[in-house]
Write an enzyme that holds these catalytic residues in place. Structure first.
Site, PDB file in Angstrom:
ATOM      1  N   GLU A 116     -13.618   4.365  -2.911  1.00 36.87           N
ATOM      2  CA  GLU A 116     -12.206   4.694  -2.724  1.00 36.87           C
ATOM      3  C   GLU A 116     -11.686   5.591  -3.844  1.00 36.87           C
ATOM      4  OE1 GLU A 116      -8.976   4.723  -0.398  1.00 36.87           O
ATOM      5  OE2 GLU A 116     -10.667   3.408   0.041  1.00 36.87           O
ATOM      6  N   ASP A 117     -11.123   6.728  -3.484  1.00 35.10           N
ATOM      7  CA  ASP A 117     -10.407   7.618  -4.410  1.00 35.10           C
ATOM      8  C   ASP A 117     -11.262   8.096  -5.576  1.00 35.10           C
ATOM      9  OD1 ASP A 117      -8.298   7.441  -2.740  1.00 35.10           O
ATOM     10  OD2 ASP A 117      -6.971   6.371  -4.089  1.00 35.10           O
ATOM     11  N   LYS A 173      -5.995  -2.191  -0.940  1.00 29.53           N
ATOM     12  CA  LYS A 173      -6.884  -2.078   0.221  1.00 29.53           C
ATOM     13  C   LYS A 173      -7.385  -3.449   0.665  1.00 29.53           C
ATOM     14  CE  LYS A 173      -7.504   2.438   1.019  1.00 29.53           C
ATOM     15  NZ  LYS A 173      -7.551   3.144   2.305  1.00 29.53           N
ATOM     16  N   ARG A 194      -9.170  10.273  -8.462  1.00 28.61           N
ATOM     17  CA  ARG A 194      -8.335  11.025  -7.523  1.00 28.61           C
ATOM     18  C   ARG A 194      -7.529  10.025  -6.687  1.00 28.61           C
ATOM     19  NH1 ARG A 194      -7.375  12.303  -2.777  1.00 28.61           N
ATOM     20  NH2 ARG A 194      -8.972  10.877  -1.992  1.00 28.61           N
ATOM     21  N   ASP A 247     -13.878   5.636   2.327  1.00 26.48           N
ATOM     22  CA  ASP A 247     -12.704   5.613   3.192  1.00 26.48           C
ATOM     23  C   ASP A 247     -11.980   6.952   3.201  1.00 26.48           C
ATOM     24  OD1 ASP A 247     -10.956   4.217   4.963  1.00 26.48           O
ATOM     25  OD2 ASP A 247      -9.488   4.118   3.361  1.00 26.48           O
ATOM     26  N   ASP A 248     -11.974   7.662   2.085  1.00 25.59           N
ATOM     27  CA  ASP A 248     -11.287   8.950   2.023  1.00 25.59           C
ATOM     28  C   ASP A 248     -11.978   9.991   2.899  1.00 25.59           C
ATOM     29  OD1 ASP A 248      -9.397   8.164  -0.161  1.00 25.59           O
ATOM     30  OD2 ASP A 248     -11.277   7.921  -1.237  1.00 25.59           O
ATOM     31  N   ASN A 261      -0.441  11.766   1.039  1.00 21.06           N
ATOM     32  CA  ASN A 261       0.483  10.742   0.556  1.00 21.06           C
ATOM     33  C   ASN A 261       0.330  10.602  -0.954  1.00 21.06           C
ATOM     34  OD1 ASN A 261      -1.786   8.898   0.177  1.00 21.06           O
ATOM     35  ND2 ASN A 261      -1.717   8.535   2.388  1.00 21.06           N
ATOM     36  N   TYR A 314       0.849  -1.196   0.000  1.00 22.79           N
ATOM     37  CA  TYR A 314       0.000   0.000   0.000  1.00 22.79           C
ATOM     38  C   TYR A 314       0.880   1.240   0.000  1.00 22.79           C
ATOM     39  CZ  TYR A 314      -4.283   2.520   0.145  1.00 22.79           C
ATOM     40  OH  TYR A 314      -5.312   3.348  -0.211  1.00 22.79           O
TER      41      TYR A 314
END
Length: 540
Positions: free
Chosen positions: A239-240, A168, A150, A262-263, A402, A97
């Protein structure tokens, strides 16, 4: 083993990563499964298999090479792969990850070798149920889905973003014991606006600009409905996704199906944990803290909203609680005088002076903590850090962007410019720092502390949906695992080597919340902790 798998024999076993144990198969198993002669004659112990794998991984000089070696091991023997991750979590989490997964995603089309997961493209609209039916899993407990818009702090990577759901879900298994055979990474490919990929002859995604608006949401909904028809109790983790789509998808589905982003929500729970740890050091309660966020997107407003929820839960009026969080975006400090604000920013538009630089904003707001989630490298420079140290005896400095190249500051700079007084957390790993005769051990505000346990508890209890109270429960439970020794070393989180036990505790807390609030679709076991622990997958 399912009835279908019980029929698999011979070479078919060796090409099935769920079933294959390679040279670890016993003599009896080789006879029973028709493998004699298909493997070298020696039977390897689990310890020898791990030693051999570690030597292969160590022979690769760079993180990407180590990732590719691990990926090959997983494609051949999933049991060995997860044994490596569980026994060497600290060592391999940065490989599978963040930060290595960022490079993996950027180069995904160039390093693609093993088919894994489900790819749903815009060209598949109207046929998504057929695609879902093609998935070999009889049961799926957790889906992680992205549209690649993203990815971390790297932007629009299109189909290449598949590396994120894959990573993930590896952590769901390694950290929280979700059976890997019951997980599914998914990418919804609606194109990309990144010219480099559209012009790359090896790019494996759709070569078109991104689909937006009603057509976009119709395709996502088609996927969600198809997945839930086949697996009615599945947890779907977003996610993203880009900011607008992320908030809109959460608004549409949050209280209707078992899902979370999650973000927005996972990051918030991890950051709130860091805040709980920091206030133990400052001896000043949450009600006396004020936070200034560099960034105003998913992560920033997700964290800010959960801090507000925590303050309200402690008895503060919501209007007052909102004043404890301020946002700084690309146009400057978000204030009540600003017009045309996005909906997610509006609750945090306060009566404040106009500030064009982050340093000006720090001086105007006088926060006890600053939180970087805008992927602006080195934005927390010496001037900002010194100002925070002048305002606060123990300034809270969270550089959460990150991969590492996008961090607002590194650990060494944070400690040096605050004379060792910073309460620091980061989104990517940093080495211990020696300063003034002390050794500081900074730890990541890594979502992997929270999302696996959240998923474990929700899946175990077969929760109907995930309200805010679950994320508060996760943050509080995680904070309770931070020892006084951790805090003395400057660590606001426990060691990642403890993450499996931490995830189990979070899973128990989430399941308990589901049972107490009537959200579970099964009965509470008499010994919940023992039942959750028994539910967790372990490599054989």
């Amino acid at each position: 083993m399912s009835n279908q798998n019980q029929c698999v024999r011979g070479a078919d076993v060796l090409v099935n990563a769920h079933l294959n144990r390679g040279v670890g198969f016993s003599a009896e198993a080789r006879d029973r499964l028709g493998l004699r002669g298909l493997l070298p004659p020696a039977v390897s112990s689990a310890e020898n298999q791990v030693a051999r794998a570690l030597a292969l991984i160590d022979s690769r000089p760079d993180p990407l090479g180590k990732y590719l070696e691990l990926d090959a091991i997983r494609a051949a023997d999933e049991n060995l792969f997860f044994k490596l991750l569980i026994e060497h979590t600290d060592r391999f989490m940065p490989i599978v990850y963040t930060p290595t997964v960022g490079e993996v995603c950027q180069k995904f089309s160039h390093i693609y070798r093993f088919p894994r997961g489900l790819f749903v493209s815009y060209e598949d609209r109207g046929r998504v149920e057929e695609l879902v039916a093609n998935c070999p899993q009889e049961e799926v407990d957790v889906i992680v889905v992205t549209d690649g818009q993203r990815i971390l702090g790297l932007g629009d990577l299109g189909m290449n973003g598949m590396g994120i759901p894959m990573g993930k879900l590896s952590l769901y298994t390694a950290c929280a014991g979700i059976d890997p055979a019951r997980t599914l990474p998914v990418t919804i490919d609606v194109g990309t606006n990144t010219e480099a990929y559209l012009n790359d002859p090896l790019y494996l995604g759709l070569r078109r600009e991104r689909v937006t608006g009603d057509e976009y949401f119709a395709l996502v909904d088609e996927f969600i409905q198809a997945a839930r028809r086949r697996w009615p109790k599945v947890l779907i983790q977003f996610e993203d996704f880009g900011n607008h789509n992320a908030f809109e998808l959460l608004r549409r589905y949050q209280d209707k199906i078992l899902c979370f982003n999650d973000d927005i929500q996972g990051t918030a729970a991890v950051a709130l944990t860091g805040v709980y740890s920091a206030v133990r050091v400052t001896k000043k309660p949450l009600a006396e803290q004020t936070f200034l966020f560099l960034g105003a997107g998913e992560a920033a407003t997700g964290i800010a909203n959960l801090i507000v929820d925590a303050l309200v839960d402690e008895g503060m009026d919501r209007a007052e609680a909102l004043k404890h969080c301020c946002l700084f975006d690309s146009k400057g400090l978000v204030t009540a005088a600003r017009t045309g604000l996005a909906e997610n920013k509006q609750p945090f538009a306060h009566e404040l002076p106009e500030c064009r630089t982050f340093l000006e904003a720090v001086r105007a707001v006088r926060p006890t903590g600053i939180v970087g989630v805008a992927a602006q490298p080195k934005a927390f420079d010496a001037a900002v850090l010194r100002e925070m140290a002048a305002i606060n005896e123990r300034p809270i400095i969270f550089a959460l962007s990150n991969p590492t190249s996008r961090a607002e500051c590194d650990a060494e700079t944070a400690y040096r410019e605050t004379d060792g007084r910073a309460l620091f957390a980061s989104g990517s790993p940093f080495a211990p720092v020696e300063l003034n005769g002390r050794t500081f051990v900074p730890r990541q505000g890594n979502n992997s502390y929270v999302f696996p346990g959240l998923g474990l508890g929700a899946v175990f209890a077969q929760a109907e949906w995930m309200p805010t109270g679950m994320f508060l429960a996760a943050a509080r439970t995680l904070a309770e695992t931070v020892s006084e020794e951790d805090l003395e070393r400057g660590s606001l989180y426990p060691s990642l080597s403890e993450v499996r036990d931490v995830s189990m505790k979070i899973g128990v807390a989430i399941a308990e919340y589901a049972y107490e609030h009537g959200l579970a679709r099964n009965e509470r076991p008499a010994d919940l902790e023992a039942a959750v622990k028994a539910f967790m997958y372990m490599p054989e």
